[in-house]
Design a protein around this motif. Structure first.
Motif, mmCIF file in Angstrom:
data_model
loop_
_atom_site.group_PDB
_atom_site.id
_atom_site.type_symbol
_atom_site.label_atom_id
_atom_site.label_comp_id
_atom_site.label_asym_id
_atom_site.label_seq_id
_atom_site.Cartn_x
_atom_site.Cartn_y
_atom_site.Cartn_z
ATOM 1 N N THR A 144 -80.557 -17.149 12.153
ATOM 2 C CA THR A 144 -81.081 -18.275 13.084
ATOM 3 C C THR A 144 -79.589 -18.500 14.393
ATOM 4 O O THR A 144 -80.101 -19.197 14.377
ATOM 5 C CB THR A 144 -80.637 -19.177 11.566
ATOM 6 N N GLY A 145 -78.518 -18.149 14.390
ATOM 7 C CA GLY A 145 -77.781 -17.860 14.872
ATOM 8 C C GLY A 145 -77.962 -17.957 17.488
ATOM 9 O O GLY A 145 -79.225 -17.093 16.628
ATOM 10 N N GLU A 146 -77.517 -18.468 17.693
ATOM 11 C CA GLU A 146 -77.894 -17.992 18.824
ATOM 12 C C GLU A 146 -77.924 -16.290 19.384
ATOM 13 O O GLU A 146 -77.471 -15.870 19.152
ATOM 14 C CB GLU A 146 -76.917 -18.787 20.089
ATOM 15 N N PRO A 147 -79.339 -16.038 20.136
ATOM 16 C CA PRO A 147 -79.603 -15.516 20.457
ATOM 17 C C PRO A 147 -78.809 -13.360 21.036
ATOM 18 O O PRO A 147 -78.974 -12.688 20.417
ATOM 19 C CB PRO A 147 -81.379 -15.334 20.432
ATOM 20 N N ASN A 148 -78.570 -14.424 21.908
ATOM 21 C CA ASN A 148 -78.079 -13.542 23.190
ATOM 22 C C ASN A 148 -76.529 -13.040 22.498
ATOM 23 O O ASN A 148 -75.901 -13.713 22.766
ATOM 24 C CB ASN A 148 -77.687 -14.443 24.515
ATOM 25 N N SER A 149 -76.868 -12.396 22.064
ATOM 26 C CA SER A 149 -75.326 -12.208 21.649
ATOM 27 C C SER A 149 -75.672 -11.018 20.773
ATOM 28 O O SER A 149 -76.270 -10.068 20.332
ATOM 29 C CB SER A 149 -74.882 -13.101 20.395
ATOM 30 N N VAL A 150 -73.925 -9.967 21.252
ATOM 31 C CA VAL A 150 -74.196 -8.579 20.110
ATOM 32 C C VAL A 150 -74.107 -8.926 18.471
ATOM 33 O O VAL A 150 -74.458 -7.964 17.579
ATOM 34 C CB VAL A 150 -72.656 -8.044 20.242
ATOM 35 N N TRP A 151 -73.853 -10.258 17.748
ATOM 36 C CA TRP A 151 -74.387 -10.583 16.225
ATOM 37 C C TRP A 151 -75.700 -10.594 16.146
ATOM 38 O O TRP A 151 -75.839 -11.430 14.917
ATOM 39 C CB TRP A 151 -73.074 -11.078 15.713
ATOM 40 N N ALA A 152 -76.645 -10.373 17.599
ATOM 41 C CA ALA A 152 -78.361 -11.283 17.032
ATOM 42 C C ALA A 152 -78.710 -10.521 16.225
ATOM 43 O O ALA A 152 -78.689 -8.920 17.138
ATOM 44 C CB ALA A 152 -78.402 -12.152 17.914
ATOM 45 N N ASP A 153 -79.905 -10.313 15.473
ATOM 46 C CA ASP A 153 -80.761 -8.849 14.975
ATOM 47 C C ASP A 153 -81.411 -9.328 15.694
ATOM 48 O O ASP A 153 -83.465 -9.125 15.460
ATOM 49 C CB ASP A 153 -81.222 -9.583 13.824
ATOM 50 N N THR A 154 -81.339 -9.362 17.565
ATOM 51 C CA THR A 154 -82.915 -8.821 18.851
ATOM 52 C C THR A 154 -82.821 -7.368 18.615
ATOM 53 O O THR A 154 -83.920 -6.951 18.565
ATOM 54 C CB THR A 154 -82.386 -10.125 19.139
ATOM 55 N N ARG A 155 -82.464 -7.333 19.675
ATOM 56 C CA ARG A 155 -82.142 -5.961 20.301
ATOM 57 C C ARG A 155 -80.482 -5.753 20.450
ATOM 58 O O ARG A 155 -80.025 -6.757 21.195
ATOM 59 C CB ARG A 155 -82.841 -5.950 21.812
ATOM 60 N N GLU A 156 -80.167 -5.322 21.170
ATOM 61 C CA GLU A 156 -78.971 -4.779 21.798
ATOM 62 C C GLU A 156 -78.924 -4.955 23.203
ATOM 63 O O GLU A 156 -79.194 -4.516 23.950
ATOM 64 C CB GLU A 156 -78.292 -3.228 21.597
#
Lengths: 87, 518
Positions: free
Chosen positions: B506-518
């Motif tokens: 749920t955090g900010e999406p653009n980050s190494v800690w986000a579950d989007t993609r690297e």
């Protein structure tokens, strides 16, 4: 930053050596009696000189100033020791 | 003092670089060091069976046996008193190759392995050398210097806004600000503690190298030679070659207590002794001990045959060299005061580990590209290394503790098995962190740390039957505290794992800690 910090590391090391030596040998009593506090004080003083070296305007000034101070300090210490004015 | 903005930028860069270079090693040193504060309870916890408290007679028996069977021990021998470093006394001396030998009433013939459980020493070795051989200690000495630079530069950067920011912990959507606030607050509030470790850590790891370097420059090459005299209490006495019998240990103890009492120090409690030239008429013994309510230890030097006082360095009477040394050791190891001091050291040690972990997170956060999902390679690498090394060492230490309990029950070697469990699990965590995205690795390794650490009291209870409620009921609070401490750490790891999972979702999406993609 690196030129200034390296001045703190290299000539800074010799400067702190000179300062520690001068204080230890100039204190009343034999130099051996303040040996441990001197060795303990070395690293914090060296760290202080490394950080303070960033205050110089540039790397060249830092190397020149610290180098000159270190050289003068060590020469003074050796002169005092050779002349037997400190013990 | 007002700094120019260019100077401030240079300090910020210096702080980041030395923090990055030393941060990983410092995390390991602080996490392992926080546990090492409780070395003795961990020793009791990891010992396969409880050794009954030994007496001075046992110590005398061990001393006589070692001196009779090992010629080299007569030249120089150290010995701990029962109850100081474990229930049993330990004798130690260098053999003719310079390798330290250890003997205890359980292993009176001696050998190169320290008696007792290996777990506390393994954790201690991680603390002072990352578990590496001799060079590891020098490396940690350099790390201590970098740590000092990071502290001073961090304080200088933070100084202009110190009072304004110190208690401003601002949780909310701006995670970077929250981490920055927490990093600054812990750094500044525990600054004296950190300053002590930077100074004493550098001294403990580097003093010999340093003395070799500055000795010829400032001390006419006499520094190393003079240091032994400055640090020992006993005067240098030449060997006479005339044989003489040693007085019993009880006589030395009685004499040391009497001298301490004469100087107004009641209840002098001996901790260890150093005996030199045993059997010669010039044999000397130094007894180091504690005095209640006195900061740091005191030492007396006695003639080993008749107990005559040769010299003393007791609290209140010490010279500058001995006072500095005693204070430096006491402050570094936290072995003054009562259990409260040790708990404070534990908390400050864990706080220190947080300081270095948060420093790395801030470095990553500062370089975050807010407008695009793809983050820099350096950020991804830093995130992986932070998770692999820092969470990895937490898994590694807990794995070693679990191995310490289970290996003997499986009929396997404890000492080597613990080291394998520690370093292999650490390496696997690093590998895992390389294979997964940082967000996945953080979450998974934190859960792993929680599970393995929760297994620590479980393994202990299953292996020995000493479940923590039983230990507590039997009055063995130190052993119960090790189990409960592990449970508390496991809960902490689980909470961090949940927070990481939430951040990824749920955090900010653009980050190494986000579950989007690297």
């Amino acid at each position: 930053m690196w030129a200034r910090a390296s001045a703190g590391v290299v000539p800074g090391f010799f400067l702190v050596t000179a300062v520690i030596g001068l204080v230890d040998w100039l204190l009343p009593g034999p130099w051996q009696s303040a040996l441990v506090p001197s060795v303990l004080a070395f690293c914090p003083l060296w760290v202080g000189v490394i950080c303070a070296s960033l205050q110089f305007a540039g790397g060249r000034q830092a190397w020149l100033w610290l180098g000159a101070l270190a050289g003068t300090g060590l020469l003074l210490l050796h002169a005092l020791q050779t002349l037997d004015w400190v013990r | 003092m007002k700094l120019k903005s260019t100077t401030l930028r240079a300090f910020t860069a210096l702080h980041s670089w030395v923090g990055l270079c030393a941060g990983f090693a410092l995390f390991v040193a602080f996490y392992a060091g926080a546990i090492t504060v409780f070395q003795q309870p961990v020793q009791q916890w990891a010992s396969p069976r409880t050794v009954a408290a030994a007496s001075l007679d046992d110590m005398q028996g061990l001393l006589d046996h070692v001196l009779a069977t090992h010629q080299e021990a007569r030249i120089r021998l150290g010995m701990t008193f029962p109850g100081y470093a474990g229930n049993s006394p330990t004798a130690y001396w260098p053999d003719r190759h310079g390798t330290w030998q250890f003997a205890s009433p359980e292993q009176p013939d001696g050998g190169p392995t320290l008696p007792g459980a290996a777990l506390p020493e393994l954790i201690n070795a991680l603390h002072y050398s990352l578990g590496l051989p001799l060079a590891g200690m020098y490396l940690m000495g350099v790390v201590s210097l970098l740590y000092g630079i990071a502290l001073v530069s961090g304080l200088i950067i933070h100084l202009p806004r110190l009072t304004k920011d110190l208690f401003a912990l601002r949780p909310g959507r701006n995670l970077k600000r929250f981490w920055q606030d927490a990093h600054n607050a812990i750094g500044v509030l525990s600054l004296p503690f950190h300053a002590v470790f930077a100074v004493t850590g550098a001294m403990l790891c580097l003093s010999v190298v340093l003395m070799m370097a500055i000795g010829p420059l400032a001390y006419r090459g006499q520094l190393l030679g003079a240091s032994a005299t400055a640090m020992d209490t006993a005067p240098q006495r030449p060997v006479t070659g005339v044989a003489a019998t040693l007085a019993p240990v009880s006589t030395w103890v009685a004499q040391a207590r009497a001298v301490a009492r004469q100087q107004g120090l009641r209840d002098f409690e001996p901790r260890y002794l150093k005996l030199s030239h045993a059997g010669d008429s010039h044999a000397t013994v130094e007894i180091t001990g504690e005095v209640p309510h006195a900061m740091a230890t005191g030492t007396l030097a006695l003639d080993a045959h008749d107990g005559t006082l040769l010299a003393d360095q007791l609290p209140g009477q010490r010279d500058a060299n001995h006072a500095t040394l005693a204070w430096a050791y006491a402050l570094h190891f936290g072995d003054y005061g009562n259990a409260l001091v040790q708990w404070l050291y534990l908390l400050l040690g864990l706080g220190g580990a947080f300081l270095f972990y948060s420093g790395n997170l801030l470095w990553i956060e500062t370089r975050r590209r807010r407008q695009q999902a793809e983050q820099r390679r350096s950020s991804r690498l830093m995130a992986r290394a932070t998770v692999g090394v820092c969470i990895g060492v937490c898994v590694a230490i807990s794995s070693a503790a679990v191995a310490a309990q289970w290996l003997p029950r499986l009929g396997l070697s404890v000492d080597n098995g613990e080291r394998w469990a520690c370093f292999v699990s650490w390496a696997l965590c690093l590998l895992w962190a390389c294979l997964r995205t940082p967000a996945q690795a953080a979450r998974e390794l934190l859960w792993l740390a929680a599970v393995v650490t929760a297994m620590v009291p479980l393994a202990h209870g299953m292996a020995t039957g000493a479940w923590f409620w039983r230990s507590a009921a039997a009055g063995q609070t130190a052993i119960a505290a090790v189990d409960l401490g592990a449970l508390a750490l496991a809960a902490g790891f689980a909470a961090m794992a949940r927070a990481s999972a939430r951040r990824a979702r749920t955090g900010e999406p653009n980050s190494v800690w986000a579950d989007t993609r690297e």
